[in-house]
Scaffold this active site. Sequence first.
Site, PDB file in Angstrom:
ATOM      1  N   PRO A 113       0.811  -1.227   0.000  1.00  0.00           N
ATOM      2  CA  PRO A 113       0.000   0.000   0.000  1.00  0.00           C
ATOM      3  C   PRO A 113       0.845   1.278   0.000  1.00  0.00           C
ATOM      4  O   PRO A 113       1.852   1.369   0.698  1.00  0.00           O
ATOM      5  CB  PRO A 113      -0.806  -0.124   1.294  1.00  0.00           C
ATOM      6  CG  PRO A 113      -0.907  -1.587   1.538  1.00  0.00           C
ATOM      7  CD  PRO A 113       0.396  -2.159   1.051  1.00  0.00           C
ATOM      8  N   CYS A 114       0.388   2.221  -0.784  1.00  0.00           N
ATOM      9  CA  CYS A 114       1.126   3.479  -0.914  1.00  0.00           C
ATOM     10  C   CYS A 114       0.477   4.578  -0.095  1.00  0.00           C
ATOM     11  O   CYS A 114       0.951   5.713  -0.104  1.00  0.00           O
ATOM     12  CB  CYS A 114       1.156   3.927  -2.364  1.00  0.00           C
ATOM     13  SG  CYS A 114      -0.472   4.466  -2.903  1.00  0.00           S
ATOM     14  N   ASN A 115      -0.623   4.260   0.582  1.00  0.00           N
ATOM     15  CA  ASN A 115      -1.429   5.306   1.227  1.00  0.00           C
ATOM     16  C   ASN A 115      -0.595   6.303   2.003  1.00  0.00           C
ATOM     17  O   ASN A 115      -0.837   7.509   1.949  1.00  0.00           O
ATOM     18  CB  ASN A 115      -2.436   4.684   2.207  1.00  0.00           C
ATOM     19  CG  ASN A 115      -3.239   3.576   1.596  1.00  0.00           C
ATOM     20  OD1 ASN A 115      -2.722   2.807   0.798  1.00  0.00           O
ATOM     21  ND2 ASN A 115      -4.496   3.491   1.949  1.00  0.00           N
ATOM     22  N   LEU A 169       2.529   6.964   1.644  1.00  0.00           N
ATOM     23  CA  LEU A 169       3.693   7.451   0.902  1.00  0.00           C
ATOM     24  C   LEU A 169       3.314   8.508  -0.128  1.00  0.00           C
ATOM     25  O   LEU A 169       4.083   9.415  -0.428  1.00  0.00           O
ATOM     26  CB  LEU A 169       4.388   6.292   0.189  1.00  0.00           C
ATOM     27  CG  LEU A 169       4.812   5.095   1.042  1.00  0.00           C
ATOM     28  CD1 LEU A 169       5.489   4.047   0.162  1.00  0.00           C
ATOM     29  CD2 LEU A 169       5.764   5.525   2.151  1.00  0.00           C
TER      30      LEU A 169
END
Length: 591
Positions: free
Chosen positions: A550-552, A554
């Site tokens: 997950p990139c949330n 970042l």
Amino acid sequence: MDWNSDDDDENTSWDTEEEQEERRRVDGPASIGGPSRSVYEAGTSRPGLVCHFLGMGFPEEIVLRAVRKHGEDTDAILDTLIKYADNEKSPSEHENSPNHCSLASETESLDENFSDMDDFVYEELTEDISEKDKIVSTLVDMGFLAEEASAAIDRCGLDASLLELADSIEAAQMAEEFDDHQWYPKPSSVEDEGYAYRSRKEKRKRTSEMERCKKRSRLYNGRKESTRRGTMSIDDDDVPSLSLPNPMVGFGLPFERARVTERKLPDAAIGPPYFYYENVALAPKGAWDTISRFLYDIEPEFVDSKFFSAAARKRGYVHNLPIVNRFPLLPIPPKTIQEAFPATKYYWPKWDARTQLNCLQTCVASAQTTERIRKALSNCGEPPPHQIQEYVLTQCRKWNLIWVGRHKVATLEPDEFESLLGFPKNHTRGGGINRTDRYKSLGNSFQIDTVAFHLSVLKDRYPNGMNVLSLFSGIGGAEVALHRLGIRLNTVVAVEISEVNRNIVRSWWEQTKQTGNLIDFTDIEELSGDQLEHLISTYGRFDLIIGGSPCNNLTGSNRHTRDGLGGKQSSLFYDYFRILDLVKCIMGKNS
DNA sequence: TGAAAGATGAATGGTCAG
DNA sequence: CTGACCATTCATCTTTCA
């Protein structure tokens, strides 16, 4: 490759009883008391013994003294070494930092204090203090903390080079960082969708699994031989060493001469299995340094999908795939908005110079936004005043709007997302998913053409198909990419938290008449070494471990919780690493 | 109750003039 | 080299509405 060599497997004596118990469970009855003990007993020559224990990371002088004292009594030698190592750490360190260099790891079973240690070790150690101080001083001058430097010297010995010591410090920092992020409560609430650990017992179990792998992949072999970027690039989160390339083309694009034709992977990084990790390129400073460090010091390949499709998608990929003889998926997709959506040409104003779209995200503009634009343009002449143009262009760029009529812009439809990302039309349609969630799932997905270009080197290597472990599989970007490459999917183990996403992949699997096995898992944090061992013994070894965590926390789009790799969702990166290292351990053991 | 709409900046890196 | 300026960004939270 030494991580799965024979003498990598005899190290169970590092483990505490708890870890050994864990290993016995994982290994199964057939291996109880098997390889580890026999290797020790087989080592009959003293030089062999010394090398053996040196290979475990003990300081040379301590090993020599222990061998001198105990002869070939390996158990006694090991016992002494463990006591030595254990006492080198303070009680607080034991409790808070299951450092992979701590040697004795989980501490309950070894609580003897320094006074119980063999006398010779204590007495002879004091002789080296002045020499040690000099080296500590040098390392402090290089920017390390004295405490870290001292610990590194104790681990590597006084004869170790400064580079080795710096490497050791870095490894210790990395483990500590890992511990901070992973093995202690994440910043989460009680009802945080299962991101926090469920119980102390479970945490200990995970720590135990992780401890073994950290020891293997870091202390035993990988680190010292890893290809570093030189002694001056000692990574520090304040001084990131990785920079984004411009243009963001990775190691090369289709139909052009490769910019990088060969690369030297660190030994610990070389497969099997192949692995492929993805995340947003524009992460907070230091995030990619950490990711790269954990993934065996492999340099990330940063690629913008605007070179593969009509929409940008700046992503970093860390993988151990070959990079020569890549080929693109056919047909080559359109690379401009006007080619992708020919109908827009008629209405596209000259003052909108866009030829490509920005990154497809998880939300689209509201109807009010497009209506405001329509009104603004309708209320002025042709061409619109500069201010109006700027307003409209800003909104168009922000929301990826396209021209569908005179003065009329529109958001992209979900099926247009699918097309731009390389998925089949209606891939996410139906099956109980609503429009909002389609955008969300698509916005979180791979760009198929980009990923497939990187994976294309596998086609000739696996003519009989592949076993794939797909982590954070989402709507199946990895599976679709491999399928479109014509690679048979023998077994796919897909780990995905979202039920609708799992259903989408399951539906695609059936629609495309796959003949292999698709096995679902929900929670990556629940995926244990036992389960992986069982999967491997049932379906065979994994050929590829692929996923983007997950990139949330970042992405720059996140106004609220851009917390970096320590964030609630993005810290699942460490589970990617955990699973990868576990699989490497298991496959190495079974080879 | 679920879906959609609307409001909510900052971190980061690139460019360019001085 | 430095600083001002600009563009981009796998999003989250609250409110509204059917």
